[in-house]
Design a protein around this motif. Structure first.
Motif, short mmCIF file in Angstrom:
data_model
loop_
_atom_site.label_atom_id
_atom_site.label_comp_id
_atom_site.label_asym_id
_atom_site.label_seq_id
_atom_site.Cartn_x
_atom_site.Cartn_y
_atom_site.Cartn_z
N HIS A 151 0.60 -1.23 -0.03
CA HIS A 151 -0.23 0.10 0.05
C HIS A 151 0.75 1.17 0.18
O HIS A 151 0.36 2.29 0.25
N THR A 154 -8.45 3.73 10.53
CA THR A 154 -7.34 2.85 10.08
C THR A 154 -7.51 2.47 8.37
O THR A 154 -8.71 2.67 8.06
N PHE A 178 -6.99 0.00 7.14
CA PHE A 178 -7.47 -1.37 6.59
C PHE A 178 -9.07 -1.64 7.18
O PHE A 178 -9.63 -0.79 7.76
N SER A 179 -9.78 -2.51 6.72
CA SER A 179 -10.96 -2.84 6.82
C SER A 179 -11.45 -3.30 8.42
O SER A 179 -12.58 -3.23 8.79
N SER A 180 -10.27 -3.64 8.95
CA SER A 180 -10.44 -4.06 10.63
C SER A 180 -8.80 -3.74 11.18
O SER A 180 -8.13 -3.63 10.21
N LEU A 213 -6.16 -10.13 7.95
CA LEU A 213 -7.11 -9.90 7.22
C LEU A 213 -7.27 -10.68 5.93
O LEU A 213 -6.44 -10.57 5.08
N GLN A 244 -3.67 -10.18 4.16
CA GLN A 244 -3.39 -9.06 4.43
C GLN A 244 -2.27 -9.33 5.94
O GLN A 244 -3.19 -9.77 7.07
#
Length: 320
Positions: free
Chosen positions: A158, A182, A184-186, A193, A222
């Motif tokens: 990224h 963040t 990221f998604s979580s 992830l 990830q």
């Protein structure tokens, strides 16, 4: 004879590694131009071949000054830069993310001995480069009928925003602070992830090897590591090969080290210019199915290495 080179997208993490590799390989650079679509005055200068190079504004650059352009920026402004460089007769190596690459040109992989007379060379994504270099030698012996890939990607895919986000998450959690905004998604720190959406690996391998029926499946995860990709590849061959032949094929691949060590992304996948491989197979003398564990730094062994190798071939006629 040195070539005048422009790096368009100097704000990207990939550009730092590109410049390092050019210096390590003593690439014959005449003038170096660092270009950005951001505010050039906010960008740090860099030392290159014992000279201080300042970042310039992309929009006002005179493309007639450059002979070879590494296009790495992913902002919309770099599409216009691509056209301007092409109109001014520059050789272009396109390293942008797949959603920004030119769709009018095929993919360029040096190992395929492609046509270097073309003015534009589009590099496949990092993971595609890594996988393609490893599987291509097998096509001289037999076909690959099934290729199952599981890849744990570092946050460096990224760019700077990825490494900064993981560092920020880790610091917040270690200090008992809640996560905010963040990338990221979580939560990624101390976590893994799933990467949702289609992988570009399948389509790019099909473009690179149109005659092969690879039946590829890809699972991307990830991982909470800054640098270093971990890949597990399960390969099914059309015809069984002696295990010693498979070992010979893997050992003959450039920039690849076949190892029995414990391979980790921290030890073998950070700031390394080579790919580490481990063959995992049974005790039988002939193998039709086997597993490869691959560790590599995608910032050093992926698009960048492919791009610099292409550039070395492009500069050869000039040097002669």
């Amino acid at each position: 004879m040195p070539m005048n080179i422009a790096v368009a997208g100097s704000e990207e993490l990939i550009s730092e590694n590109l410049l390092e590799l050019l210096q390590e390989k003593q690439f014959p650079v005449g003038k170096l131009f660092l270009l950005t679509a951001l505010d050039a005055e906010d960008q740090d200068s860099i030392r290159f071949n014992n000279q201080t190079i300042y970042v310039q504004d992309l929009a006002s650059f005179d493309w007639s000054q450059a002979e070879l352009v590494f296009l790495v920026g992913n902002a919309d402004e770099y599409a216009a830069a691509f056209s301007a460089a092409e109109q001014n007769g520059c050789k272009i190596i396109d390293l942008r993310n797949i959603e920004h690459k030119s769709s009018l040109h095929g993919l360029s992989l040096l190992a395929q001995k492609e046509e270097l007379e073309s003015s534009v060379h589009v590099c496949p994504d990092d993971l595609t480069v890594l996988i393609a270099h490893v599987i291509q030698p097998f096509f001289d012996e037999t076909a690959i009928t099934q290729l199952n890939i599981v890849a744990l990607e570092p946050v460096s895919v990224h760019g700077k925003k990825g490494t900064e986000a993981l560092a920020r998450e880790t610091a917040h959690l270690m200090n008992g602070r809640p996560l905010e905004n963040t990338l990221f998604s979580s939560q990624l720190a101390f976590n893994i992830l799933p990467v949702l959406g289609d992988s570009h690996l399948v389509s790019e391998l099909q473009l690179l090897f149109p005659k092969e029926k690879l039946n590829t499946s890809v699972t991307l995860l990830q991982a909470p590591v800054f640098f270093g990709t971990t890949v597990v590849a399960d390969i099914v061959l059309e015809d069984a090969l002696p295990k010693e032949d498979i070992t010979r094929i893997l050992s003959s691949i450039s920039n690849v080290t076949l190892s029995d060590e414990v391979l980790t992304p921290v030890t073998h996948g950070s700031n390394q210019n080579k790919v580490y491989l481990q063959l995992i197979a049974g005790e039988q003398d002939e193998l039709q199915t086997f597993r490869l564990l691959m560790i590599a730094d995608p910032l050093r062994c992926g698009r960048i290495q492919n791009a610099v190798s292409l550039a070395e071939q492009l500069v050869t006629p000039v040097m002669s």
